[in-house]
Structure formats: C-alpha cells, structure tokens
Motif scaffolding. Sequence first.
Motif, short mmCIF file in Angstrom:
data_model
loop_
_atom_site.label_atom_id
_atom_site.label_comp_id
_atom_site.label_asym_id
_atom_site.label_seq_id
_atom_site.Cartn_x
_atom_site.Cartn_y
_atom_site.Cartn_z
N UNK A 154 39.89 39.00 -78.00
CA UNK A 154 40.33 37.74 -77.58
C UNK A 154 41.53 37.59 -77.12
N UNK A 155 41.71 36.44 -76.15
CA UNK A 155 42.98 36.05 -75.78
C UNK A 155 43.92 35.45 -76.77
N UNK A 156 45.19 35.40 -76.69
CA UNK A 156 45.98 34.80 -77.56
C UNK A 156 45.76 33.23 -77.78
N UNK A 157 45.58 32.90 -78.92
CA UNK A 157 45.30 31.30 -78.96
C UNK A 157 43.57 31.02 -79.39
N UNK A 158 42.95 32.22 -78.94
CA UNK A 158 41.59 31.84 -78.99
C UNK A 158 40.85 32.55 -80.83
N UNK A 159 40.23 31.45 -81.02
CA UNK A 159 39.77 31.83 -82.65
C UNK A 159 38.67 32.76 -82.37
N UNK A 160 38.59 33.80 -83.57
CA UNK A 160 37.66 34.60 -83.61
C UNK A 160 37.82 35.37 -85.04
N UNK A 161 36.78 36.49 -85.07
CA UNK A 161 37.20 37.22 -86.38
C UNK A 161 38.36 38.14 -86.57
N UNK A 162 38.85 37.90 -87.65
CA UNK A 162 40.21 38.71 -87.93
C UNK A 162 39.94 40.17 -88.59
N UNK A 163 40.35 41.06 -87.76
CA UNK A 163 40.38 42.52 -87.96
C UNK A 163 41.68 43.28 -88.17
N UNK A 164 41.69 43.91 -89.29
CA UNK A 164 43.08 44.65 -89.59
C UNK A 164 42.96 46.26 -89.40
N UNK A 211 54.95 44.55 -90.52
CA UNK A 211 55.12 45.49 -89.41
C UNK A 211 54.22 46.81 -89.58
N UNK A 212 53.44 46.96 -90.71
CA UNK A 212 52.60 48.21 -90.79
C UNK A 212 51.26 47.65 -90.68
N UNK A 213 50.92 46.52 -90.04
CA UNK A 213 49.61 45.97 -89.92
C UNK A 213 49.31 45.80 -88.54
N UNK A 214 48.14 45.86 -88.03
CA UNK A 214 47.60 45.60 -86.64
C UNK A 214 46.70 44.76 -86.75
N UNK A 215 46.79 43.58 -86.16
CA UNK A 215 45.78 42.62 -86.25
C UNK A 215 45.10 42.32 -84.98
N UNK A 270 42.88 51.95 -93.06
CA UNK A 270 41.77 51.08 -92.42
C UNK A 270 41.88 50.87 -91.12
N UNK A 271 40.68 51.08 -90.19
CA UNK A 271 40.60 51.14 -88.88
C UNK A 271 39.80 49.94 -88.32
N UNK A 272 40.12 49.02 -88.11
CA UNK A 272 39.53 47.74 -87.53
C UNK A 272 38.72 47.18 -88.53
N UNK A 273 39.11 46.95 -89.62
CA UNK A 273 38.56 46.50 -90.86
C UNK A 273 38.21 44.95 -90.90
N UNK A 284 52.50 31.08 -99.17
CA UNK A 284 51.37 31.94 -99.54
C UNK A 284 51.23 33.17 -98.80
N UNK A 285 50.42 34.08 -99.12
CA UNK A 285 50.65 35.55 -98.55
C UNK A 285 48.97 35.59 -98.03
N UNK A 286 48.87 36.01 -96.97
CA UNK A 286 47.41 36.40 -96.44
C UNK A 286 47.22 37.81 -96.62
N UNK A 287 45.97 38.22 -97.08
CA UNK A 287 45.85 39.56 -97.29
C UNK A 287 44.46 39.64 -97.90
#
Length: 171
Positions: A132-142, A117-121, A152-155, A91-94
Amino acid sequence: ITLMNTGATIIPFGGNSLNGIQMKNINDMINDFNVNVLFGVPSTIVSVAKYLKNHNDICNKITKVFCLGEKMYNDTYTFLKDTFKNCAIKTKYGCMESAGIGYQCETLETNSYHIFNNRFVEILDQDSNKNLEIGQKGRIVVTTLDKRLIPLLRYDTGDVGYLEYSDCSCG
C-alpha cells in the motif's frame, strides 16, 4: 540481561487480577527499593496504577513507565499520565518472533514508532497482499535483516497500521 547490566533492581510482578496483598507488596517494594520505573504490559501496569492512584507519595516516585507486548490505547496513556504525573511513558512495538520492530524516541508518544534499522516493514492490502501507499492502513508485515536472529521474510504480525515519513526532532 540489559536491565541487570544497568544496575537496576528488578522486582517481578505480573497478572491483571492482583489481590490486595500483592498490591500492598508492590506498594511496599516501590517504597523500600526506591523504585522509579515500571516495566511491563500495559494491562498489568494499569492494574498497579489503579491501586496506587490514591497514594500520591508513591505515584510521584515513578518517573518512567515502559510498556511492550500490548497496544497502548490513548485512554490508557492518559490514565497513566494522570496517575504518574512526573512520568515519561514509552512503548516498544514488536512481536515474539521478531523481537522489537519499532521504538519511541523522547518525542514520540502513544502508538508512533521509529522502525529499527535492521527491520523492513511493509503495509499490505488485507485482501490482495499488494503493498500500500504511504499513509494507507493495512496489515503490518516485517522482514528481519539481522543475521544473528532467525530471519523472518514478510512475517505477518497480525496487526494493522500504516507507514508515514516525517522529520522527527530526535534526528
């Protein structure tokens, strides 16, 4: 365009409430065109797989399933693996706004992804918007770092997930 450049024969089908005639047409096209890859959203692939499940000769021809656009649940993955026994499932996530965010190498399965490589999550707290810290669940912003696309800035993708750093056998 990418699929056409590979020489793939593209047989379009869609929808989750495919009728018997449409399912038979899909079955015949897989046979007639020697189809070995199914590409689409998981819910549509599952509809086709339910119809094909008792047609082992057809199911054995499918060697790859590639899904995008919906979450791949573990039960869905297991059902597809049981139906298409000789099959690699990826699968691909996007999202529509940012295109791809993450991909699966040969090693990763279900809902684990390498980030392009051209995405900052970032993963943000639901209430405070703090990182949040690594491993903590939260909203995904890209944030997209590709100048060819509309940046896109912090989408906010509307999804929940977590980041994890680990060594992968793909390198």
